[in-house]
Motif scaffolding. Structure first.
Motif, PDB file in Angstrom:
ATOM      1  N   LEU A  31     -31.457  13.686  -4.993  1.00 23.75           N
ATOM      2  CA  LEU A  31     -30.654  12.698  -5.715  1.00 23.75           C
ATOM      3  C   LEU A  31     -31.346  12.343  -7.020  1.00 23.75           C
ATOM      4  N   THR A  32     -30.570  12.348  -8.094  1.00 22.89           N
ATOM      5  CA  THR A  32     -31.044  11.908  -9.404  1.00 22.89           C
ATOM      6  C   THR A  32     -30.152  10.774  -9.865  1.00 22.89           C
ATOM      7  N   ILE A  33     -30.784   9.691 -10.352  1.00 20.13           N
ATOM      8  CA  ILE A  33     -30.044   8.557 -10.911  1.00 20.13           C
ATOM      9  C   ILE A  33     -30.452   8.433 -12.366  1.00 20.13           C
ATOM     10  N   GLY A  34     -29.488   8.581 -13.267  1.00 19.00           N
ATOM     11  CA  GLY A  34     -29.755   8.482 -14.698  1.00 19.00           C
ATOM     12  C   GLY A  34     -29.027   7.294 -15.300  1.00 19.00           C
ATOM     13  N   GLY A  35     -29.330   7.026 -16.548  1.00 20.65           N
ATOM     14  CA  GLY A  35     -28.644   5.947 -17.253  1.00 20.65           C
ATOM     15  C   GLY A  35     -29.464   4.687 -17.353  1.00 20.65           C
ATOM     16  N   ALA A 130     -19.925  -5.022  -3.852  1.00 25.34           N
ATOM     17  CA  ALA A 130     -19.999  -6.302  -3.139  1.00 25.34           C
ATOM     18  C   ALA A 130     -19.050  -6.335  -1.940  1.00 25.34           C
ATOM     19  N   ASP A 131     -17.921  -5.646  -2.030  1.00 23.06           N
ATOM     20  CA  ASP A 131     -16.906  -5.673  -0.969  1.00 23.06           C
ATOM     21  C   ASP A 131     -17.271  -4.844   0.252  1.00 23.06           C
ATOM     22  N   ASN A 132     -18.108  -3.839   0.083  1.00 24.69           N
ATOM     23  CA  ASN A 132     -18.469  -2.938   1.180  1.00 24.69           C
ATOM     24  C   ASN A 132     -19.965  -2.722   1.212  1.00 24.69           C
ATOM     25  N   GLU A 133     -20.488  -2.476   2.399  1.00 27.63           N
ATOM     26  CA  GLU A 133     -21.896  -2.116   2.515  1.00 27.63           C
ATOM     27  C   GLU A 133     -21.979  -0.590   2.503  1.00 27.63           C
ATOM     28  N   TRP A 134     -22.227  -0.057   1.337  1.00 30.48           N
ATOM     29  CA  TRP A 134     -22.290   1.384   1.136  1.00 30.48           C
ATOM     30  C   TRP A 134     -23.588   1.927   1.707  1.00 30.48           C
ATOM     31  N   ILE A 135     -23.478   3.070   2.346  1.00 28.06           N
ATOM     32  CA  ILE A 135     -24.627   3.783   2.904  1.00 28.06           C
ATOM     33  C   ILE A 135     -24.693   5.156   2.238  1.00 28.06           C
ATOM     34  N   LEU A 136     -25.873   5.532   1.777  1.00 28.31           N
ATOM     35  CA  LEU A 136     -26.076   6.866   1.229  1.00 28.31           C
ATOM     36  C   LEU A 136     -26.646   7.716   2.360  1.00 28.31           C
ATOM     37  N   ALA A 137     -25.751   8.293   3.139  1.00 30.40           N
ATOM     38  CA  ALA A 137     -26.157   9.032   4.339  1.00 30.40           C
ATOM     39  C   ALA A 137     -26.929  10.288   3.960  1.00 30.40           C
ATOM     40  N   ARG A 150     -21.587  18.351   3.983  1.00 27.38           N
ATOM     41  CA  ARG A 150     -21.332  17.133   3.209  1.00 27.38           C
ATOM     42  C   ARG A 150     -22.590  16.540   2.591  1.00 27.38           C
ATOM     43  N   GLY A 151     -23.693  17.271   2.626  1.00 28.08           N
ATOM     44  CA  GLY A 151     -24.931  16.794   2.034  1.00 28.08           C
ATOM     45  C   GLY A 151     -25.165  17.418   0.673  1.00 28.08           C
ATOM     46  N   PRO A 152     -26.235  17.115   0.013  1.00 23.42           N
ATOM     47  CA  PRO A 152     -27.444  16.532   0.580  1.00 23.42           C
ATOM     48  C   PRO A 152     -27.317  15.040   0.890  1.00 23.42           C
ATOM     49  N   THR A 153     -26.447  14.325   0.180  1.00 13.82           N
ATOM     50  CA  THR A 153     -26.198  12.928   0.504  1.00 13.82           C
ATOM     51  C   THR A 153     -24.696  12.698   0.525  1.00 13.82           C
ATOM     52  N   TRP A 154     -24.269  11.746   1.349  1.00 16.24           N
ATOM     53  CA  TRP A 154     -22.846  11.450   1.517  1.00 16.24           C
ATOM     54  C   TRP A 154     -22.697   9.942   1.428  1.00 16.24           C
ATOM     55  N   LEU A 155     -21.973   9.477   0.414  1.00 14.42           N
ATOM     56  CA  LEU A 155     -21.801   8.044   0.185  1.00 14.42           C
ATOM     57  C   LEU A 155     -20.572   7.546   0.930  1.00 14.42           C
ATOM     58  N   GLU A 170      -9.698   4.527   2.359  1.00 16.33           N
ATOM     59  CA  GLU A 170     -11.148   4.442   2.567  1.00 16.33           C
ATOM     60  C   GLU A 170     -11.803   5.808   2.444  1.00 16.33           C
ATOM     61  N   GLU A 171     -11.262   6.793   3.142  1.00 16.75           N
ATOM     62  CA  GLU A 171     -11.851   8.133   3.128  1.00 16.75           C
ATOM     63  C   GLU A 171     -11.834   8.723   1.727  1.00 16.75           C
ATOM     64  N   GLY A 172     -10.831   8.362   0.929  1.00 14.61           N
ATOM     65  CA  GLY A 172     -10.725   8.848  -0.445  1.00 14.61           C
ATOM     66  C   GLY A 172     -11.793   8.295  -1.373  1.00 14.61           C
ATOM     67  N   GLN A 173     -12.492   7.238  -0.948  1.00 18.61           N
ATOM     68  CA  GLN A 173     -13.549   6.647  -1.766  1.00 18.61           C
ATOM     69  C   GLN A 173     -14.934   7.187  -1.403  1.00 18.61           C
ATOM     70  N   TRP A 174     -15.030   7.905  -0.304  1.00 23.01           N
ATOM     71  CA  TRP A 174     -16.318   8.442   0.123  1.00 23.01           C
ATOM     72  C   TRP A 174     -16.601   9.729  -0.634  1.00 23.01           C
ATOM     73  N   VAL A 175     -17.801   9.832  -1.149  1.00 21.21           N
ATOM     74  CA  VAL A 175     -18.167  11.004  -1.941  1.00 21.21           C
ATOM     75  C   VAL A 175     -19.208  11.790  -1.170  1.00 21.21           C
ATOM     76  N   TRP A 176     -18.878  13.038  -0.827  1.00 20.64           N
ATOM     77  CA  TRP A 176     -19.846  13.876  -0.144  1.00 20.64           C
ATOM     78  C   TRP A 176     -20.438  14.873  -1.118  1.00 20.64           C
ATOM     79  N   SER A 177     -21.568  15.416  -0.727  1.00 23.66           N
ATOM     80  CA  SER A 177     -22.353  16.323  -1.568  1.00 23.66           C
ATOM     81  C   SER A 177     -22.793  15.644  -2.871  1.00 23.66           C
ATOM     82  N   VAL A 178     -23.182  14.383  -2.749  1.00 26.57           N
ATOM     83  CA  VAL A 178     -23.665  13.623  -3.911  1.00 26.57           C
ATOM     84  C   VAL A 178     -25.053  14.126  -4.295  1.00 26.57           C
ATOM     85  N   TYR A 179     -25.235  14.364  -5.585  1.00 22.17           N
ATOM     86  CA  TYR A 179     -26.546  14.754  -6.089  1.00 22.17           C
ATOM     87  C   TYR A 179     -26.943  13.955  -7.322  1.00 22.17           C
ATOM     88  N   LEU A 180     -25.964  13.267  -7.948  1.00 28.09           N
ATOM     89  CA  LEU A 180     -26.229  12.584  -9.208  1.00 28.09           C
ATOM     90  C   LEU A 180     -25.454  11.275  -9.272  1.00 28.09           C
TER      91      LEU A 180
END
Length: 184
Positions: A31-35, A130-137, A150-155, A170-180
């Motif tokens: 995972l890379t977080i930029g900005g 604030a509305d949801n407790e997001w988990i970066l699985a 669905r990895g390396p991370t699945w939000l 709900e399912e439409g807001q989950w992002v799988w294969s998150v890397y950035l």
């Protein structure tokens, strides 16, 4: 001098906390977080070295990189998620998104653009955070999420349904294969 200033601040009830240093990853970055962040552990995007990120027209002047163990060290929360078309529900483990962002020194009022390996990007506003407790699985049960699983991370976040079954919204807001993630 720093000790005297710290003592004065402590005695007056003020708190002085310098920016936290973020360790460098010891293994493969997932995972890379930029900005807009305070706790970078790497510099600007290098077009040749970061060819995949560059190829998706992404850029940053500094970033926070995380390997799997760095994310696990932030704590593993659990969430059960399912959807009508899936063969089974998933028992996912990973750090809270807010803990990951806090480790990177991201403001609570920032909007986060989450990008998957295929280039799909989903924006998460401060209100959505604030509305949801997001988990970066990073795990399904005890097994690491791999690319193709669905990895390396699945939000994800805990669905409103007590059995963990997600609505299409709900399912439409989950992002799988998150890397950035890009902090705006």
């Amino acid at each position: 001098m720093k000790a005297i200033l710290s003592a004065i601040l402590l005695l007056t009830g003020l708190v002085w906390t310098p920016a936290l240093a973020l360790d460098k990853p010891k293994s493969m970055v997932i995972l890379t977080i930029g900005g807009q962040l305070e706790n970078a552990n790497r510099g600007a995007l290098q077009p040749k070295r970061d060819a995949f990120i560059n190829g998706q027209d992404q850029t940053f002047s500094k970033a926070a990189e995380f390997d799997r163990s760095m994310l696990a060290d932030l704590g593993l929360d659990y969430v059960k998620v399912g959807f009508k078309d899936w063969p089974r529900p998933y028992g996912l483990r990973g750090p809270k998104l807010n803990d990951v962002l806090k480790a990177a020194g991201v403001s609570r009022d920032a909007t986060i653009a989450v990008t998957a390996l295929d280039g799909w990007t989903f924006e998460i506003t401060p209100e959505m955070r604030a509305d949801n407790e997001w988990i970066l699985a990073i795990q399904d049960g005890e097994q690491p999420l791999g690319i193709g699983q669905r990895g390396p991370t699945w939000l994800v976040f805990k669905p409103a349904d007590p059995d963990g079954m997600a609505t299409e919204e709900e399912e439409g807001q989950w992002v799988w294969s998150v890397y950035l993630m890009q902090v705006q």
